[in-house]
Motif scaffolding. Structure first.
Motif, PDB file in Angstrom:
ATOM      1  N   UNK A   1       1.214  -1.813   0.163  1.00  0.00           N
ATOM      2  CA  UNK A   1      -0.124   0.298   0.427  1.00  0.00           C
ATOM      3  C   UNK A   1       1.058   0.979  -0.270  1.00  0.00           C
ATOM      4  N   UNK A   2       0.422   2.243  -0.452  1.00  0.00           N
ATOM      5  CA  UNK A   2       0.996   3.107  -0.423  1.00  0.00           C
ATOM      6  C   UNK A   2       2.444   4.055   0.338  1.00  0.00           C
ATOM      7  N   UNK A   3       1.013   4.109   1.874  1.00  0.00           N
ATOM      8  CA  UNK A   3       2.018   3.815   3.187  1.00  0.00           C
ATOM      9  C   UNK A   3       3.126   3.441   3.727  1.00  0.00           C
ATOM     10  N   UNK A   4       3.675   2.055   3.075  1.00  0.00           N
ATOM     11  CA  UNK A   4       4.153   1.122   3.482  1.00  0.00           C
ATOM     12  C   UNK A   4       5.463   1.485   1.851  1.00  0.00           C
ATOM     13  N   UNK A   5       5.302   2.364   0.970  1.00  0.00           N
ATOM     14  CA  UNK A   5       6.117   2.551   0.640  1.00  0.00           C
ATOM     15  C   UNK A   5       6.676   3.831   0.781  1.00  0.00           C
ATOM     16  N   UNK A   6       5.510   4.556   1.471  1.00  0.00           N
ATOM     17  CA  UNK A   6       6.389   6.315   1.649  1.00  0.00           C
ATOM     18  C   UNK A   6       7.861   6.083   2.521  1.00  0.00           C
ATOM     19  N   UNK A   7       8.564   5.246   3.081  1.00  0.00           N
ATOM     20  CA  UNK A   7       9.209   4.725   3.914  1.00  0.00           C
ATOM     21  C   UNK A   7      10.799   4.665   2.995  1.00  0.00           C
ATOM     22  N   UNK A   8      10.508   4.114   1.919  1.00  0.00           N
ATOM     23  CA  UNK A   8      10.966   3.586   1.097  1.00  0.00           C
ATOM     24  C   UNK A   8      11.097   4.871   0.515  1.00  0.00           C
ATOM     25  N   UNK A   9      10.536   4.794  -0.028  1.00  0.00           N
ATOM     26  CA  UNK A   9      10.664   6.503  -1.165  1.00  0.00           C
ATOM     27  C   UNK A   9      11.550   7.944  -0.703  1.00  0.00           C
ATOM     28  N   UNK A  10      11.416   8.071   0.433  1.00  0.00           N
ATOM     29  CA  UNK A  10      12.020   9.079   1.530  1.00  0.00           C
ATOM     30  C   UNK A  10      14.183   8.487   1.895  1.00  0.00           C
ATOM     31  N   UNK A  11      13.628   7.185   2.167  1.00  0.00           N
ATOM     32  CA  UNK A  11      14.851   6.898   1.841  1.00  0.00           C
ATOM     33  C   UNK A  11      15.643   6.746   0.961  1.00  0.00           C
ATOM     34  N   UNK A  12      14.659   6.735  -0.350  1.00  0.00           N
ATOM     35  CA  UNK A  12      15.594   7.228  -2.059  1.00  0.00           C
ATOM     36  C   UNK A  12      15.756   8.309  -2.320  1.00  0.00           C
ATOM     37  N   UNK A  13      15.472   9.454  -1.353  1.00  0.00           N
ATOM     38  CA  UNK A  13      15.931  10.890  -1.642  1.00  0.00           C
ATOM     39  C   UNK A  13      14.248  11.627  -2.284  1.00  0.00           C
ATOM     40  N   UNK A  14      13.028  10.815  -2.390  1.00  0.00           N
ATOM     41  CA  UNK A  14      12.078  11.144  -3.327  1.00  0.00           C
ATOM     42  C   UNK A  14      11.365  12.739  -2.547  1.00  0.00           C
ATOM     43  N   UNK A  15      11.676  12.797  -1.340  1.00  0.00           N
ATOM     44  CA  UNK A  15      11.831  13.829  -0.823  1.00  0.00           C
ATOM     45  C   UNK A  15      12.039  15.629  -1.359  1.00  0.00           C
ATOM     46  N   UNK A  16      13.366  14.892  -1.805  1.00  0.00           N
ATOM     47  CA  UNK A  16      14.078  16.106  -2.854  1.00  0.00           C
ATOM     48  C   UNK A  16      13.711  16.248  -4.252  1.00  0.00           C
ATOM     49  N   UNK A  17      13.706  14.965  -5.277  1.00  0.00           N
ATOM     50  CA  UNK A  17      13.690  14.351  -6.319  1.00  0.00           C
ATOM     51  C   UNK A  17      12.550  14.440  -7.564  1.00  0.00           C
ATOM     52  N   UNK A  18      11.632  13.805  -6.298  1.00  0.00           N
ATOM     53  CA  UNK A  18      10.270  14.237  -6.760  1.00  0.00           C
ATOM     54  C   UNK A  18       9.957  12.403  -7.229  1.00  0.00           C
ATOM     55  N   UNK A  19       9.069  12.880  -7.937  1.00  0.00           N
ATOM     56  CA  UNK A  19       8.733  10.973  -8.786  1.00  0.00           C
ATOM     57  C   UNK A  19       7.299  11.101  -7.924  1.00  0.00           C
ATOM     58  N   UNK A  20       7.045   9.301  -8.255  1.00  0.00           N
ATOM     59  CA  UNK A  20       5.726   8.583  -8.267  1.00  0.00           C
ATOM     60  C   UNK A  20       6.008   7.424  -7.805  1.00  0.00           C
ATOM     61  N   UNK A  21       4.456   6.768  -6.991  1.00  0.00           N
ATOM     62  CA  UNK A  21       4.459   5.519  -6.446  1.00  0.00           C
ATOM     63  C   UNK A  21       3.627   4.767  -7.479  1.00  0.00           C
ATOM     64  N   UNK A  22       3.911   3.703  -7.460  1.00  0.00           N
ATOM     65  CA  UNK A  22       2.975   2.606  -8.001  1.00  0.00           C
ATOM     66  C   UNK A  22       2.503   1.985  -6.914  1.00  0.00           C
ATOM     67  N   UNK A  23       1.542   1.795  -6.008  1.00  0.00           N
ATOM     68  CA  UNK A  23       0.633   0.368  -4.939  1.00  0.00           C
ATOM     69  C   UNK A  23      -0.032  -0.237  -5.246  1.00  0.00           C
ATOM     70  N   UNK A  24      -0.724  -1.805  -4.077  1.00  0.00           N
ATOM     71  CA  UNK A  24      -0.958  -2.372  -5.118  1.00  0.00           C
ATOM     72  C   UNK A  24      -0.930  -2.369  -5.762  1.00  0.00           C
ATOM     73  N   UNK A  25      -0.054  -3.012  -6.312  1.00  0.00           N
ATOM     74  CA  UNK A  25       0.440  -3.893  -7.753  1.00  0.00           C
ATOM     75  C   UNK A  25       0.001  -3.015  -9.361  1.00  0.00           C
ATOM     76  N   UNK A  26      -0.645  -2.147  -9.047  1.00  0.00           N
ATOM     77  CA  UNK A  26      -1.126  -0.873  -9.755  1.00  0.00           C
ATOM     78  C   UNK A  26      -2.284  -0.393  -9.511  1.00  0.00           C
ATOM     79  N   UNK A  27      -2.798  -0.766  -8.496  1.00  0.00           N
ATOM     80  CA  UNK A  27      -3.979   0.413  -8.374  1.00  0.00           C
ATOM     81  C   UNK A  27      -4.402   1.098  -8.018  1.00  0.00           C
TER      82      UNK A  27
END
Length: 276
Positions: free
Chosen positions: A49-75
């Protein structure tokens, strides 16, 4: 890597970015950050789920660089910078009774996500605990799965890996034309709206960015990653992936425990890859 048009890097989390213990190595973090500094757009594409992806996004610098999240296998498809939902698709209500019947009759446990919680009839199930640990979401035990508020993003039936292929065939047959069922892990049978997968979401994202599959690099390890690996101009399967997944890839990386993703991305970067 400098290009006339940006490249989109779509990465699965568990078994790809993350090692078997669930951690992401400093080497992998640094490589992915460097690619973003060079202009690559990052998309984290996961069954989480998106909530479970956000810590990974933060670790990878997406707060700085932006980007996109696909959760629920495309849902769901979310613009990380603005938190804007670009696309969402829920499990059809008529699929739920079939999921519940098959799960209960086979003695398996079902789980889904409601708000910021994992909901299940059996909170002590070890595979429910896997989802809890991966996503950092609390588990709420309910008396009747059918009483959950709808629509649901997806459902998961958990169970012994030896039993899941037969259950997948049954659920797929009974929900034909309504929903798709596939194994994201040997012990997770995921049921989603028909036609929903990571490739479908990535096609929508590429269109949103005015890019094509020529601009896409995708890496994963599970059956739920096969569609985006096939779609990408460079499709990467991890060495720990199922043989079916490795077979459709352009590149097979070393296993995640050996920082295989970082190794391949470093090699591609040194080659200054370009598709134009």
């Amino acid at each position: 890597m400098k290009h006339n048009s940006p490249l989109l890097l779509a990465l699965d989390v568990d078994g790809t970015l993350a090692r078997p213990d669930g951690t992401i190595s400093p080497r992998t973090v640094e490589v992915v950050k460097r690619l973003q500094r060079d202009g690559m757009i990052l998309c984290i594409a996961s069954g989480r789920p998106p909530l479970g992806i956000r810590p990974v996004a933060e670790l990878l610098g997406m707060d700085e660089f932006g980007g996109y999240i696909i959760g629920y296998n495309g849902g769901v498809l979310i613009d990380y910078s603005t938190n804007k939902m670009l696309y969402t698709a829920s499990l059809p209500d008529e699929a739920l009774p079939v999921v519940v019947e098959c799960g209960r009759r086979s003695g398996h446990t079902m789980l889904t996500y409601v708000g910021d919680e994992i909901c299940t009839e059996n909170a002590s199930d070890p595979y429910v605990q896997v989802s809890h640990q991966r996503n950092g979401m609390p588990v709420r035990e309910v008396l009747d799965f059918m009483d959950l508020p709808r629509p649901l993003p997806k459902c998961i039936i958990t169970g012994d890996p030896c039993e899941m292929p037969a259950l997948q065939r049954e659920v797929s047959a009974r929900l034909y034309g309504i929903a798709d069922a596939y194994l994201s892990e040997a012990y997770f049978l995921e049921i989603v709206r028909r036609g929903i997968d990571k490739a479908d979401a990535l096609v929508r994202l590429l269109d949103h960015l005015d890019l094509t599959y020529h601009h896409l690099i995708a890496a994963g390890d599970g059956h739920n990653d096969m569609s985006m690996i096939r779609l990408a101009s460079i499709g990467i399967a991890m060495g720990n992936a199922h043989p079916d997944v490795r077979q459709v890839a352009d590149i097979v990386a070393p296993p995640s425990v050996e920082d295989g993703l970082a190794q391949v991305l470093e090699t591609l970067s040194k080659r200054n890859i370009s598709f134009f």
